[in-house]
Write an enzyme that holds these catalytic residues in place. Structure first.
Site, PDB file in Angstrom:
ATOM      1  N   ARG A  77      -3.793  -6.418  -4.247  1.00 29.94           N
ATOM      2  CA  ARG A  77      -3.831  -6.558  -5.699  1.00 29.94           C
ATOM      3  C   ARG A  77      -4.733  -5.495  -6.322  1.00 29.94           C
ATOM      4  NH1 ARG A  77      -0.608 -10.399  -6.516  1.00 29.94           N
ATOM      5  NH2 ARG A  77      -0.463 -12.054  -4.969  1.00 29.94           N
TER       6      ARG A  77
ATOM      7  N   ASN B 241       1.157   7.736  -9.751  1.00 28.31           N
ATOM      8  CA  ASN B 241       0.508   8.860 -10.418  1.00 28.31           C
ATOM      9  C   ASN B 241       0.086   9.902  -9.382  1.00 28.31           C
ATOM     10  OD1 ASN B 241       0.611   7.535 -12.993  1.00 28.31           O
ATOM     11  ND2 ASN B 241      -1.110   6.262 -12.330  1.00 28.31           N
TER      12      ASN B 241
ATOM     13  N   GLU C 111      -6.320   8.492 -10.229  1.00 33.02           N
ATOM     14  CA  GLU C 111      -7.761   8.265 -10.036  1.00 33.02           C
ATOM     15  C   GLU C 111      -8.126   8.242  -8.555  1.00 33.02           C
ATOM     16  OE1 GLU C 111      -8.966   4.721 -12.100  1.00 33.02           O
ATOM     17  OE2 GLU C 111      -7.959   5.380 -13.928  1.00 33.02           O
ATOM     18  N   VAL C 112      -7.275   7.633  -7.758  1.00 33.31           N
ATOM     19  CA  VAL C 112      -7.582   7.486  -6.328  1.00 33.31           C
ATOM     20  C   VAL C 112      -6.626   8.384  -5.533  1.00 33.31           C
ATOM     21  CG1 VAL C 112      -7.767   5.882  -4.395  1.00 33.31           C
ATOM     22  CG2 VAL C 112      -8.289   5.092  -6.721  1.00 33.31           C
TER      23      VAL C 112
ATOM     24  N   HIS D 203      -0.420   5.730  -3.706  1.00 33.11           N
ATOM     25  CA  HIS D 203      -0.218   4.318  -3.997  1.00 33.11           C
ATOM     26  C   HIS D 203       0.885   4.185  -5.017  1.00 33.11           C
ATOM     27  CE1 HIS D 203      -3.471   5.905  -6.524  1.00 33.11           C
ATOM     28  NE2 HIS D 203      -3.090   5.072  -7.486  1.00 33.11           N
TER      29      HIS D 203
ATOM     30  N   HIS E  39       2.160   1.595  -7.786  1.00 34.36           N
ATOM     31  CA  HIS E  39       1.852   0.387  -8.547  1.00 34.36           C
ATOM     32  C   HIS E  39       3.156  -0.389  -8.712  1.00 34.36           C
ATOM     33  CE1 HIS E  39      -2.013   1.961 -10.471  1.00 34.36           C
ATOM     34  NE2 HIS E  39      -1.453   3.100 -10.087  1.00 34.36           N
TER      35      HIS E  39
HETATM   36  P1  DGP Z   1      -4.305   5.584 -10.332  1.00 38.19           P
HETATM   37  O1  DGP Z   1      -4.721   6.012 -11.711  1.00 38.19           O
HETATM   38  O2  DGP Z   1      -2.805   5.548 -10.198  1.00 38.19           O
HETATM   39  O3  DGP Z   1      -4.955   6.401  -9.242  1.00 38.19           O
HETATM   40  O4  DGP Z   1      -4.764   4.075 -10.175  1.00 38.19           O
HETATM   41  C1  DGP Z   1      -5.767   3.616  -9.316  1.00 38.19           C
HETATM   42  C2  DGP Z   1      -5.774   2.120  -9.391  1.00 38.19           C
HETATM   43  O5  DGP Z   1      -6.635   1.636  -8.374  1.00 38.19           O
HETATM   44  C3  DGP Z   1      -6.273   1.531 -10.707  1.00 38.19           C
HETATM   45  O6  DGP Z   1      -5.225   0.744 -11.287  1.00 38.19           O
HETATM   46  C4  DGP Z   1      -7.445   0.641 -10.314  1.00 38.19           C
HETATM   47  C5  DGP Z   1      -7.297   0.482  -8.832  1.00 38.19           C
HETATM   48  N1  DGP Z   1      -8.539   0.409  -8.100  1.00 38.19           N
HETATM   49  C6  DGP Z   1      -9.591   1.260  -8.180  1.00 38.19           C
HETATM   50  N2  DGP Z   1     -10.547   0.922  -7.298  1.00 38.19           N
HETATM   51  C7  DGP Z   1     -10.079  -0.181  -6.640  1.00 38.19           C
HETATM   52  C8  DGP Z   1     -10.610  -1.002  -5.603  1.00 38.19           C
HETATM   53  O7  DGP Z   1     -11.712  -0.786  -5.086  1.00 38.19           O
HETATM   54  N3  DGP Z   1      -9.841  -2.046  -5.194  1.00 38.19           N
HETATM   55  C9  DGP Z   1      -8.606  -2.300  -5.742  1.00 38.19           C
HETATM   56  N4  DGP Z   1      -7.929  -3.359  -5.269  1.00 38.19           N
HETATM   57  N5  DGP Z   1      -8.074  -1.542  -6.723  1.00 38.19           N
HETATM   58  C10 DGP Z   1      -8.810  -0.504  -7.155  1.00 38.19           C
END
Ligand code: DGP
Length: 125
Positions: A34, A96, A104-105, A109, A111
């Protein structure tokens, strides 16, 4: 140019068990959990276990077994979450990549969002 993967990113830490997550599904090559900041009633992130930064990186370099596992894991998550076209009213997949994609990460991934009407795909910039 080749893809660069930073193994200190937060999802790499989740995969190594250094940070907890709420797992929805785990398969041989994929993990779904999640999102920490959900933007819809269903907001699940599906990641490959391999070190891929983005979807294009994965599509170019992952093995066939990884690609099949990941693709099927996404469908299974949709089914389990009740948003697939067999179990619910639909969903949106977003991945993304890079600066313009506002990633961001830096670990691939997808979504999976659903559980409410999601509106149009993009707001006008
Ligand atoms: P993006 O902008 O597509 O890289 O989205 C990164 C997503 O990751 C954002 O919706 C929030 C989520 N996220 C960031 N840090 C964590 C974490 O430590 N755990 C989880 N479950 N989600 C995270």
């Amino acid at each position: 140019m080749s893809y660069t993967y930073d193994d200190q990113n937060i999802f790499a830490k989740i995969l190594r068990g250094e940070i907890p997550n709420t797992t929805v599904l785990e398969t041989e090559h994929s993990l779904a959990f999640r999102d920490l900041y959900p933007q819809a009633p269903t907001h699940v992130l599906v990641i490959p276990k391999g070190a891929y930064v983005s979807y294009d990186h994965f599509a170019e370099e992952a093995s066939a077994a990884e690609i099949v596992d990941y693709t099927r894991a996404i469908a299974e998550v949709c089914r389990l979450e009740g948003v697939s076209l067999t179990t619910g009213d639909g969903f949106r997949m977003i991945s993304n990549a890079g600066a313009d994609g506002v990633q961001e990460v830096p670990h691939l991934h997808i979504h999976i969002l659903g559980g409410r009407h999601l509106g149009r795909m993009l707001a006008k910039a």
